[in-house]
Each structure stands twice: as structure tokens, then as C-alpha cells.
Design a protein around this motif. Structure first.
Motif, PDB file in Angstrom:
ATOM      1  N   UNK A  84       0.832  -1.197   0.000  1.00 30.86           N
ATOM      2  CA  UNK A  84       0.000   0.000   0.000  1.00 30.86           C
ATOM      3  C   UNK A  84       0.872   1.254   0.000  1.00 30.86           C
ATOM      4  N   UNK A  85       0.230   2.404  -0.213  1.00 31.49           N
ATOM      5  CA  UNK A  85       0.917   3.693  -0.213  1.00 31.49           C
ATOM      6  C   UNK A  85       1.147   4.136   1.227  1.00 31.49           C
TER       7      UNK A  85
ATOM      8  N   UNK B 230     -10.431  -0.873   3.215  1.00 35.30           N
ATOM      9  CA  UNK B 230     -10.495  -2.001   4.139  1.00 35.30           C
ATOM     10  C   UNK B 230     -10.142  -3.289   3.401  1.00 35.30           C
ATOM     11  N   UNK B 231      -9.403  -4.159   4.061  1.00 35.51           N
ATOM     12  CA  UNK B 231      -9.001  -5.419   3.443  1.00 35.51           C
ATOM     13  C   UNK B 231      -7.853  -5.268   2.462  1.00 35.51           C
TER      14      UNK B 231
ATOM     15  N   UNK C 114      -7.951  -3.313   8.424  1.00 38.57           N
ATOM     16  CA  UNK C 114      -9.259  -3.780   8.876  1.00 38.57           C
ATOM     17  C   UNK C 114     -10.379  -2.831   8.480  1.00 38.57           C
ATOM     18  N   UNK C 115     -10.041  -1.587   8.259  1.00 35.88           N
ATOM     19  CA  UNK C 115     -11.035  -0.599   7.854  1.00 35.88           C
ATOM     20  C   UNK C 115     -10.335   0.449   6.988  1.00 35.88           C
ATOM     21  N   UNK C 116     -11.091   1.368   6.443  1.00 37.02           N
ATOM     22  CA  UNK C 116     -10.506   2.388   5.578  1.00 37.02           C
ATOM     23  C   UNK C 116      -9.575   3.296   6.377  1.00 37.02           C
ATOM     24  N   UNK C 117      -8.418   3.598   5.796  1.00 35.08           N
ATOM     25  CA  UNK C 117      -7.408   4.428   6.449  1.00 35.08           C
ATOM     26  C   UNK C 117      -7.195   5.661   5.582  1.00 35.08           C
TER      27      UNK C 117
ATOM     28  N   UNK D 254      -9.995  -9.655   6.710  1.00 34.18           N
ATOM     29  CA  UNK D 254      -8.837  -9.570   7.596  1.00 34.18           C
ATOM     30  C   UNK D 254      -7.725 -10.553   7.262  1.00 34.18           C
ATOM     31  N   UNK D 255      -7.989 -11.556   6.429  1.00 31.07           N
ATOM     32  CA  UNK D 255      -6.954 -12.533   6.067  1.00 31.07           C
ATOM     33  C   UNK D 255      -6.707 -12.623   4.558  1.00 31.07           C
TER      34      UNK D 255
END
Length: 486
Positions: free
Chosen positions: A25-26, A50-51, A230-233, A419-420
Motif C-alpha cells: 500500500x501507499x 479495508x481489506x 481492517x477498515x478504511x485508512x 482480515x486474512x
């Protein structure tokens, strides 16, 4: 705690994978602000969904696999022994790389009792390594370079004493990642991710794979680590994981963080729970749950799962009322009762026990509960499938059990995919359960349809036979329809 600022910067997203894994990810490493240490942050103009896999299959710098339990003692004692053994093995495996690891990993300001415990483990590790490899760095204890030490002077005075080993162990302990099987590893990139009691990321073991930048055909032995959101960041938001079991009450989490990592957590969840909790009520409620857990184990040992009505059901009802004091203990009571009911064939009671644990997990407003919720959901789905195919189940019972099993498997699959990831073993297992529920449901529909057809044909045959016996004209046979495979 994260590595100090002198740690080499992590590669930017999109760069080729290095020996220590790959950032997908960035993200970037920068100052974590009031914490006074580095952290991993989302960068760029778009949020991390998320994910999303953030760190993909990072191999460890050093790793100690978990040990199999011998089955003696309580579960808590076995877990503590396993953790101590893994720490000892981790320290022994890290001796030859102590300078590199000391440069990479920071040393937390842990309390004196933690240092004393670390020194005991360090002494054992030095003795163990000296026996296993007399000429190794660990064997160079109390050497002054004059030939009087264990190495006979060959080390030139570059000795490792118990104090050095203690320092190394504390650095390892504050930066280690514990995996599901009890193994422990040190990961250069993942160690930059800080703690939060309501984290936006999770980590788990992934198969080690050779890195394209390595000349070796195999990665560092051990388990690779994957970090996943797990969720949007949002851009600029820090990525966090949990250093301790997050379903524990706040006081337990705070004590573990203080003792093991040397800091007091001031995340939003901790501050909110601290403002609302009553210390005396929490202590009394948890004490009652511990007593219930002991009563349940004694009841299971006596065979009370066979009784009608079972005392286990009463203990479950009491645990439900106290679950908010310690969700971990209450959840374990439910799982233990469910397994005891399964062993004696009381599947309905077992399903109710699993449902109670699952309902509590669904009520928790935290994304990190997803793996726990999926695990209990899969256990319930498998049990419901067993109930649906049980000879004693009626048609309606089988139909309800199949529908519920499909629902639980579908929800578990969605949580695990988040989550996996789709390719994880547990996600595939949930997909298998879902397919089995669908297959059984289709087979049941086909069998029901076949039964109706046979009943209709039998009715026509009876009517024809009655007409012939009365001397009348029997109804002409129906035209044969297309064959149906069941």
C-alpha cells in the motif's frame, strides 16, 4: 515500540521487494508525534481501503517456532511456559546477529521486574548456547581477551556477557510479533507499526517466499508476516496493530503494555473505557467469571453435560450476564461448554452455547474482533451442518439448520476475506463449509421434489387400480415426462 529514527527507511510503495518483504500500500515511515517514535502512515491522495494488504509476506530477521505443549498444568501455565520457551529460543537464534538487531531495535523503558525476568532468561540462553556451540559468540562470556575466558582468547575481547544478552532480549521482546502457533519473530518493516487498542490493521502468519532481490533460493527460516487493513485508512492516518490481546479489559491491557513494552496507552478506546469503568465493580465481576470458569471445568469433569437439565446451561446463563467484565473469560466459558455438549451428543445445547459467544462478538463495535467472530461462526456452521444431517432431525429442523449454517459460513467467509484475504487457509475453509451447506440444501430440495413425484405417481396408480376393480374405465396413463436426475 518502533525502531529508532536511525533505522534505514523502508522502501516506497511500488519498489521491488527487498530481503525484508514488500510494502504494497501507499505508506511511509515518519515521526509518530507525541509518542516520540517512528510510525507507519498512509500517504498519497487516496485512502487505503479495508481489506488491503499493507506488508506482504515479510520474512523474519530471526524467528523461534512455537513448541508443542506436553498437556501438563493449566492452560495459563502452558501458555506462559510456551512463551518463555519461545523467547529463549528467539534470543539464542539472535546472538550471532546481535549488533545488527541492536542497531535496528529500540530499547523500551520497562520496569525493574521485567528486567529481572529478562536477565534470568538471558542467563539460561547464554548457558544453552555455550553448550550447543562452544565456539560461538554466545560462548564468549566474561572474556577479557587474554585467553582466560570460555573462548581461550580467540575472540580478542569481543565478548557477550549476560548483561549484553539481557539488553538484546529486551530489544527483541519489545519488538517481537507473536503468531497464532506460538512462534515469535522479528520483522524489520512490521516493527515500525505502533500499537492501538482499536487498531486499523491486523497481522498474521503467511508462508515465507523467496524475495526477488535475494541471491538465496530460500528466505530466512520461519514464518513470514502479512499486515492487512481492517477498515478504511485516510491519507496521513497512522497504521496501528494490537501488541496485546485486545479483547481483554482495559486494566489488563494497560498492565501488559506497561510491563512488557514500557508505556501507558492513551488511545481513544482506553481513555473512554477508563472514564466509564468502576474499578471495584470490574474486579468483582471478573472474580465471579473466574469462579464460574472453575465451576464449569469441574462440572465437565464430573460429566454434568449428560444431566437433564444440565448445570452447564445455568453456568452459561450466569456468564452471559457477566461477559462485559471480561469478554475473554466469558467467551472461553461458552466455547468450553459447547465442546462438552458436542462430546455427549447434545447438539442443540452446543449450538446455543456457540450462539451466545457469537452474539457477544457481534455486539463489540471493533473491527479487530473479525477473526474471533469468524472462528466461532465457523464452529457453529460446522455444528449446524452436523445437526441438519442427523437422523433424528425432522424436515423442518434440517431446513432451519441448513439455512443458518449457510448464513454463518457466508458471514465468516466475508470477515476472513477482509482480515486474512481470499487465499488464506481459513477463508478457503469457510468457502468449503458454505459450498457444503449449499450442496446439502440442493440435495434436500431434490429429495423433497422426488418424494412428491413418487407420491403423485403412487396416487394415480391407486386410483387406476380402484377403477379397474369397480369395472369402470381406468384413467389413461400419463405421458412420460423428461427424466430428472436426483
Amino acid at each position: 515500540p518502533s525502531p529508532p529514527r536511525r533505522t534505514p527507511p523502508l522502501p516506497l510503495a511500488g519498489s521491488p521487494p527487498s530481503r525484508t518483504g514488500m510494502l504494497v500500500a501507499e505508506v511511509e515511515v515518519r515521526d509518530a508525534g507525541p509518542r516520540g517514535r517512528r510510525g507507519l502512515f498512509a500517504r498519497g491522495g487516496a485512502a487505503i481501503g479495508a481489506g488491503t494488504t499493507v506488508i506482504l509476506a515479510e520474512p523474519p530477521l530471526t524467528f523461534a517456532p512455537g513448541a508443542c505443549s506436553n498437556g501438563d498444568g493449566s492452560k495459563e501455565e502452558e501458555e506462559e511456559d510456551e512463551r518463555s520457551g519461545a523467547l529463549l529460543r528467539l534470543l539464542v537464534s539472535a546472538f550471532d546477529r546481535r549488533e545488527e538487531l541492536a542497531e535496528l531495535l529500540c530499547l523500551a523503558d520497562v520496569p525493574e521486574e521485567t528486567r529481572a525476568a529478562a536477565r534470568c532468561v538471558a542467563e539460561s540462553a547464554v548457558k544453552l548456547r555455550r553448550r550447543e556451540a562452544p565456539g560461538s559468540a554466545a560462548a564468549k562470556v566474561d572474556c577479557d581477551g587474554g585467553g582466560g575466558g570460555a573462548c581461550g582468547g580467540a575472540c580478542g575481547g569481543a565478548a557477550v556477557d549476560v548483561g549484553d544478552a539481557t539488553d538484546l532480549l529486551l530489544r527483541l521482546f519489545c519488538n517481537t510479533h507473536s503468531l497464532e502457533d506460538g512462534g515469535m519473530g522479528i520483522y524489520a518493516q512490521a516493527s515500525a507499526v505502533n500499537h492501538d487498542c482499536d487498531p486499523n490493521c491486523t497481522f498474521f502468519a503467511a508462508p515465507s517466499t523467496p524475495s526477488s532481490g535475494s541471491s538465496s533460493s530460500s528466505s530466512v527460516p520461519g514464518e513470514a508476516l502479512t499486515v492487512r487493513s481492517l477498515r478504511e485508512i485516510q491519507p496521513g492516518e497512522e497504521l496501528t496493530i494490537g501488541y496485546v490481546p485486545l479483547r481483554l479489559p482495559r486494566a489488563h491491557r494497560a498492565e501488559q503494555l506497561r510491563r512488557n513494552y514500557g508505556f501507558r496507552c492513551a488511545c481513544r478506546r482506553c481513555l473512554a473505557e477508563e472514564a466509564e469503568e468502576d474499578a471495584d465493580d470490574c474486579a468483582a465481576g471478573e472474580k465471579a467469571l473466574v469462579a464460574l470458569s472453575a465451576k464449569l471445568r469441574a462440572a465437565i469433569a464430573r460429566g454434568d453435560a449428560f444431566a437433564e437439565p444440565s448445570p452447564l446451561s445455568k453456568l452459561l446463563a450466569q456468564a452471559k450476564l457477566l461477559a462485559h467484565f471480561n469478554d475473554v473469560i466469558a467467551g472461553q466459558i461458552g466455547v468450553d461448554a459447547a465442546e462438552a455438549f458436542v462430546q455427549v451428543g447434545r447438539l442443540n445445547e452446543a449450538a446455543l452455547a456457540y450462539h451466545q459467544v457469537l452474539a457477544r462478538a457481534r455486539a463489540l463495535p471493533f473491527a479487530f474482533v473479525a477473526p474471533h467472530r469468524a472462528s466461532v461462526g465457523l464452529a457453529l456452521a460446522a455444528l449446524l451442518l452436523r445437526m441438519a444431517t442427523h437422523p433424528a432431525s425432522s424436515d423442518d429442523e434440517a431446513r432451519v439448520a441448513l439455512g443458518r449454517a449457510a448464513t454463518e459460513a457466508r458471514e465468516a467467509q466475508a470477515a476472513l476475506a477482509l482480515c486474512r484475504g481470499e487465499d488464506h487457509e481459513t477463508t478457503r475453509r469457510s468457502a468449503v463449509l458454505l459450498q457444503r451447506a449449499a450442496s446439502l440444501g440442493n440435495a434436500r430440495k431434490e429429495a423433497k421434489l422426488l418424494g412428491k413425484l413418487l407420491e403423485r405417481q403412487a396416487g394415480r396408480a391407486s386410483a387406476g387400480a380402484a377403477g379397474e376393480s369397480a369395472g369402470g374405465t381406468a384413467c389413461p396413463p400419463a405421458e412420460p415426462g423428461p427424466e430428472r436426475t436426483v
